[in-house]
Design a protein around this motif. Structure first.
Motif, PDB file in Angstrom:
ATOM      1  N   UNK A 186     -29.634  -5.153  53.915  1.00  0.00           N
ATOM      2  CA  UNK A 186     -28.649  -5.839  53.083  1.00  0.00           C
ATOM      3  C   UNK A 186     -27.236  -5.395  53.427  1.00  0.00           C
ATOM      4  N   UNK A 187     -27.032  -4.101  53.554  1.00  0.00           N
ATOM      5  CA  UNK A 187     -25.675  -3.611  53.809  1.00  0.00           C
ATOM      6  C   UNK A 187     -25.229  -3.810  55.251  1.00  0.00           C
ATOM      7  N   UNK A 188     -26.165  -3.804  56.183  1.00  0.00           N
ATOM      8  CA  UNK A 188     -25.803  -4.108  57.574  1.00  0.00           C
ATOM      9  C   UNK A 188     -25.328  -5.552  57.679  1.00  0.00           C
ATOM     10  N   UNK A 189     -26.053  -6.466  57.033  1.00  0.00           N
ATOM     11  CA  UNK A 189     -25.644  -7.868  57.030  1.00  0.00           C
ATOM     12  C   UNK A 189     -24.334  -8.053  56.271  1.00  0.00           C
ATOM     13  N   UNK A 207     -29.964 -12.984  51.196  1.00  0.00           N
ATOM     14  CA  UNK A 207     -30.670 -14.263  51.268  1.00  0.00           C
ATOM     15  C   UNK A 207     -29.803 -15.490  51.017  1.00  0.00           C
ATOM     16  N   UNK A 208     -28.615 -15.280  50.422  1.00  0.00           N
ATOM     17  CA  UNK A 208     -27.715 -16.397  50.125  1.00  0.00           C
ATOM     18  C   UNK A 208     -26.398 -16.193  50.862  1.00  0.00           C
ATOM     19  N   UNK A 209     -25.534 -17.192  50.777  1.00  0.00           N
ATOM     20  CA  UNK A 209     -24.230 -17.146  51.459  1.00  0.00           C
ATOM     21  C   UNK A 209     -23.235 -17.950  50.638  1.00  0.00           C
ATOM     22  N   UNK A 210     -21.991 -17.510  50.444  1.00  0.00           N
ATOM     23  CA  UNK A 210     -21.360 -16.324  51.017  1.00  0.00           C
ATOM     24  C   UNK A 210     -21.636 -15.029  50.240  1.00  0.00           C
ATOM     25  N   UNK A 211     -22.185 -15.131  49.025  1.00  0.00           N
ATOM     26  CA  UNK A 211     -22.492 -13.931  48.268  1.00  0.00           C
ATOM     27  C   UNK A 211     -23.777 -13.295  48.781  1.00  0.00           C
ATOM     28  N   UNK A 212     -24.162 -12.185  48.154  1.00  0.00           N
ATOM     29  CA  UNK A 212     -25.365 -11.472  48.550  1.00  0.00           C
ATOM     30  C   UNK A 212     -26.190 -11.195  47.294  1.00  0.00           C
ATOM     31  N   UNK A 257     -28.879  -8.289  64.580  1.00  0.00           N
ATOM     32  CA  UNK A 257     -30.078  -8.825  65.228  1.00  0.00           C
ATOM     33  C   UNK A 257     -30.993  -7.701  65.701  1.00  0.00           C
ATOM     34  N   UNK A 258     -30.411  -6.609  66.213  1.00  0.00           N
ATOM     35  CA  UNK A 258     -31.223  -5.497  66.689  1.00  0.00           C
ATOM     36  C   UNK A 258     -32.044  -4.882  65.555  1.00  0.00           C
ATOM     37  N   UNK A 259     -31.417  -4.769  64.373  1.00  0.00           N
ATOM     38  CA  UNK A 259     -32.081  -4.124  63.241  1.00  0.00           C
ATOM     39  C   UNK A 259     -32.906  -5.091  62.403  1.00  0.00           C
ATOM     40  N   UNK A 260     -32.856  -6.392  62.762  1.00  0.00           N
ATOM     41  CA  UNK A 260     -33.595  -7.381  61.985  1.00  0.00           C
ATOM     42  C   UNK A 260     -33.048  -7.561  60.586  1.00  0.00           C
ATOM     43  N   UNK A 261     -31.707  -7.460  60.467  1.00  0.00           N
ATOM     44  CA  UNK A 261     -31.070  -7.496  59.141  1.00  0.00           C
ATOM     45  C   UNK A 261     -30.485  -8.852  58.782  1.00  0.00           C
ATOM     46  N   UNK A 262     -30.778  -9.873  59.575  1.00  0.00           N
ATOM     47  CA  UNK A 262     -30.162 -11.178  59.365  1.00  0.00           C
ATOM     48  C   UNK A 262     -30.404 -11.779  57.997  1.00  0.00           C
ATOM     49  N   UNK A 263     -31.543 -11.432  57.382  1.00  0.00           N
ATOM     50  CA  UNK A 263     -31.843 -11.954  56.045  1.00  0.00           C
ATOM     51  C   UNK A 263     -31.642 -10.888  54.976  1.00  0.00           C
ATOM     52  N   UNK A 291     -20.701  -9.615  57.581  1.00  0.00           N
ATOM     53  CA  UNK A 291     -19.918 -10.658  56.915  1.00  0.00           C
ATOM     54  C   UNK A 291     -18.505 -10.170  56.591  1.00  0.00           C
ATOM     55  N   UNK A 292     -18.391  -8.912  56.219  1.00  0.00           N
ATOM     56  CA  UNK A 292     -17.085  -8.350  55.877  1.00  0.00           C
ATOM     57  C   UNK A 292     -16.162  -8.344  57.095  1.00  0.00           C
TER      58      UNK A 292
END
Length: 344
Positions: free
Chosen positions: A108-111, A36-41, A27-33, A115-116
């Motif tokens: 992308x990698x922060x998000x 764009x998909x779930x559970x894959x990236x 949330x701090x880095x604005x990486x939530x998106x 998830x990992x």
């Protein structure tokens, strides 16, 4: 069985805190998106590292579910196919769950790491749940709580998908965070049930009332903080990430309530610590409560007066979760010990 069960509960608690930390960083880095998909990236189990990996290419094999960005839109492959020399729109379907079509490798990698951590946390929780089934005849509470934990993790994973599909709708982010606190509370209850308990102290009714009040105050404070955070998120979208001095300018009424509320929290918990020492109730964890409150106030001051220094935002949330965890464990110690005395 108990030899392995309690360490698994402790490991699960640690992982829940890691999830909270990872979520706060996202949330701090604005990486939530970032994915764009779930559970894959972007349709991959291992996310892309370069922009050309999510752009259309000729003579390329695409698997079902792979996502590319074309004309500033997300396009998803509905089936396996190999592309030709010319882009064929019939091979793709527009991704309609949201319209966020940007790629930033760091986001992308922060998000993805977030998830990992969530996936890895499921391993000790799953094993803990399996072992909890063996407690059914001796202590059904443990089995029930173990089941609630695994169900809660499944629900939390589903909430993660809903948050992404909604393009980070603030209310859903808040529910996602609250659910993490619920799972934490269940695990702490399990931790207490498997603890060797020797205390036979009887706690005064007024002390217990104030203790409940202190936990309620913390939850209200977290909810108020979430509202402030939502306002900051909206300001970032309007003003940009470089205008930190303007994110809380002017402050909202919710911010002033949130800040003033901390005074009540200090007074209530200070009184609890005073009574604990005066009546020799031996609730030593109240010292940690005051320490966490002090650190929480310090990070709040840093954010408001020093324009959100690096890591101050995630630290503020993590400290709130640590504060809640210690308070909830004290609540269990006080009330269950009192019940044990009353039942004798």
């Amino acid at each position: 069985m108990k030899k392995y069960f309690r360490p698994l509960v402790i490991t699960s608690v640690v992982f829940i805190y890691l999830i909270i930390i990872a979520g706060a960083v996202v949330r701090m880095t604005g990486s939530g998106m970032g994915c764009p998909d779930w559970p894959k990236c972007f349709g991959y189990y291992i996310p892309p590292t370069e922009t050309d990996q999510i752009q259309w290419k000729p003579n390329q094999e695409y698997k079902k579910g792979v996502i590319v960005i074309s004309n500033e839109e997300l396009q998803i492959a509905p089936k396996d196919f190999t592309s030709y020399q010319i882009y064929n729109p019939n091979n793709w379907k527009k991704y309609t769950k949201h319209d966020y079509a940007k790629f930033n490798v760091w986001h992308t990698w922060i998000e993805y790491i977030n998830r990992l951590v969530t996936v890895l946390s499921g391993i000790p929780i799953l094993v803990m749940f399996i072992l909890s089934l063996g407690y059914w005849k001796r202590n059904r509470q443990i089995t029930i709580l173990g089941t609630l934990t695994i169900l809660g993790m499944g629900f939390q994973a589903w909430l993660g998908k809903i948050v992404v599909d909604s393009n980070l709708l603030p209310l859903r982010i808040t529910i996602h965070m609250v659910m993490a606190f619920v799972i934490l509370a269940i695990l702490l209850y399990l931790l207490y049930l498997t603890k060797e308990r020797k205390s036979n102290l009887k706690f005064p009714r007024l002390f217990k009332t104030f203790l409940i009040f202190s936990v309620v105050l913390t939850l209200i404070q977290v909810a108020l903080g979430t509202q402030v955070r939502q306002y900051v998120d909206e300001q970032i979208k309007v003003l940009g990430e470089l205008s930190k001095s303007q994110w809380l300018n002017p402050p909202t009424i919710t911010f002033y309530i949130h800040r003033s509320f901390s005074v009540i929290i200090v007074l209530v918990n200070g009184w609890l610590l005073y009574k604990s020492k005066k009546l020799k109730l031996k609730v030593s964890k109240l010292n940690w409560v005051l320490i966490f409150i002090g650190l929480e106030a310090f990070t709040g001051i840093l954010m408001f007066y020093f324009d959100f220094p690096f890591l101050s935002q995630p630290m503020h949330l993590v400290l709130a979760s640590l504060l809640f965890g210690v308070q909830f464990f004290i609540l269990l110690e006080v009330f269950i010990s009192s019940q044990k005395v009353n039942n004798k």
